[in-house]
Design a protein around this motif. Structure first.
Motif, PDB file in Angstrom:
ATOM      1  N   GLN A  58       0.834  -1.204   0.000  1.00 22.07           N
ATOM      2  CA  GLN A  58       0.000   0.000   0.000  1.00 22.07           C
ATOM      3  C   GLN A  58       0.868   1.255   0.000  1.00 22.07           C
ATOM      4  OE1 GLN A  58      -2.096   0.917   3.642  1.00 22.07           O
ATOM      5  NE2 GLN A  58      -3.960   1.444   2.519  1.00 22.07           N
ATOM      6  N   CYS A  62       0.897   3.822  -3.205  1.00 15.96           N
ATOM      7  CA  CYS A  62       0.015   4.946  -2.875  1.00 15.96           C
ATOM      8  C   CYS A  62       0.304   6.143  -3.788  1.00 15.96           C
ATOM      9  CB  CYS A  62       0.211   5.346  -1.415  1.00 15.96           C
ATOM     10  SG  CYS A  62      -0.706   6.821  -0.909  1.00 15.96           S
ATOM     11  N   LYS A  67       1.992   9.196   2.416  1.00 14.79           N
ATOM     12  CA  LYS A  67       1.907   7.753   2.177  1.00 14.79           C
ATOM     13  C   LYS A  67       1.953   6.958   3.478  1.00 14.79           C
ATOM     14  CE  LYS A  67       4.334   8.303  -2.238  1.00 14.79           C
ATOM     15  NZ  LYS A  67       3.203   8.055  -3.117  1.00 14.79           N
ATOM     16  N   PRO A  68       1.158   5.900   3.570  1.00  9.45           N
ATOM     17  CA  PRO A  68       0.033   5.616   2.677  1.00  9.45           C
ATOM     18  C   PRO A  68      -1.190   6.416   3.123  1.00  9.45           C
ATOM     19  CG  PRO A  68       0.239   3.868   4.282  1.00  9.45           C
ATOM     20  CD  PRO A  68       1.352   4.840   4.570  1.00  9.45           C
ATOM     21  N   CYS A  75      -4.553   2.751  -2.726  1.00 11.18           N
ATOM     22  CA  CYS A  75      -4.629   2.254  -1.345  1.00 11.18           C
ATOM     23  C   CYS A  75      -5.856   1.372  -1.155  1.00 11.18           C
ATOM     24  CB  CYS A  75      -4.666   3.421  -0.366  1.00 11.18           C
ATOM     25  SG  CYS A  75      -3.057   4.186  -0.041  1.00 11.18           S
TER      26      CYS A  75
END
Length: 347
Positions: A58, A62, A67-68, A75
């Motif tokens: 993720q 992202c 992030k994330p 995501c």
């Protein structure tokens, strides 16, 4: 009245802050862009390897600013396990149309197929993450095929290898990955997770005492009535054995439960370890109170070597079981050893 079940929160990377240096190093490399092309995430079953891999994917994919972000399409797709640029390899669930479903291992054709996909353009124009669950299940040709790719990384592709048994991987594969070993979670973290999932306090304490710091194991054990029934049988038959005249009866009963051989040995080893931890002051003395008095006496004053020798007897039983020795004979030998030790501490 039972407690209302609370919806479990969506996992986030900061949930792994309790892993200390592992977490700090991971966050640092992700934030400054110095992450490597392959990570080896290891740890016992239920420790959170799959969750960590998904959260790393993720982060890497992202498209948000922080992030994330958890809200961008990338995501959400990773969380929903349908991101087109996250490929997951697992035994029995092949991505390759040429590999039969249901196989216990990961064959070379599956790895070759995944490597071929990794060489193609990504669907979203960003990076790609390849997660290999139970990486130790790759057969030797599959490991060698993966090794060639790890030696010559594919730009923009990150491999996340997950395993309970890193020692079963080729040393050359291990050396080309950044190791991330998940350690047992603190008691308070396990208890908090059990509470969030609606496990009653008394059952949470029981699960905590046998889960080995694994949140996944604790959750599974708390909901497994068969586990507790078998454990009670092990307590009665192996720790509560009164005399040699009972050995044939008890071993005969377990002969009929041959399919439970490995769980029995796991239970026995874990229960002996609990007594040892009580003796070392690592676990509360109350955990020994469910054992017969002789074993309580042992937990109060035995030398460490006594516990080690008993656990070695369980290890020997595993080896004998793998040989031509009958399961009943293996059980009889264990029962005799347990009774010998018990007699030393009987009052």
């Amino acid at each position: 009245m039972s407690e209302a079940r609370v919806a479990a929160p969506v996992p986030v990377l900061s949930d792994f802050a309790g892993q200390g240096a592992l977490y700090d190093g991971m966050i640092r490399t992700l934030k400054d862009g110095t992450f490597v092309h392959a990570y080896l995430i290891s740890g016992s079953q239920g420790m959170g390897k799959r969750t960590l891999a998904r959260l790393m994917a993720q982060y890497l994919l992202c498209t948000g600013e922080n992030k994330p972000c958890g809200v961008c399409p990338a995501c959400q797709q990773v969380l929903d396990a349908n991101h087109p640029d996250v490929l997951t390899v697992a035994p029995g669930k092949p991505l390759s149309p040429d590999v039969k479903a249901g196989l216990q291992g990961i064959p070379v054709d599956e790895i070759r197929h995944v490597i071929s996909l990794a060489g193609q353009h990504t669907f979203t124009g960003g990076g790609r993450v390849i997660i290999i669950e139970r990486a130790d299940k790759m057969n030797p040709p599959a490991q060698n095929a993966l090794l060639k790719t790890l030696e010559e990384p594919i730009a923009g592709t990150v491999f996340l290898l997950l395993t309970d048994s890193p020692e079963l991987l080729l040393p050359t594969i291990v050396s080309r990955c950044r190791a991330m070993k998940l350690h047992p979670w603190p008691d308070e973290t396990v208890l908090r997770a059990l509470k969030v999932h609606g496990v009653a306090p008394d059952m949470a304490q029981k699960a905590l005492s046998v889960c080995g710091g694994s949140i996944g194991q604790a959750l599974a054990i708390a909901a497994d009535d068969d586990f507790w029934r078998r454990r009670q049988d092990v307590m009665q038959d192996f720790f509560g054995l009164d005399g040699r005249s009972d050995i044939l009866r008890v071993s005969g009963a377990w002969r009929e439960r041959k399919d439970e051989a490995e769980p029995l040995l796991n239970d026995l080893e874990d229960m002996l370890r609990t007594l040892m931890l009580v003796r070392l002051g690592i676990r509360e003395e109350s955990l020994a109170s469910e054992y017969p008095q002789a074993w309580q006496n042992m937990a109060a004053s035995a030398e460490l070597n006594a516990f080690i020798e008993l656990m070695a007897a369980v290890s020997e039983a595993r080896k004998l079981r793998a040989s031509q020795v009958t399961w009943q004979a293996v059980v009889e030998k264990l029962l005799l050893r347990m009774m010998e030790e018990k007699s030393k501490w009987s009052t």
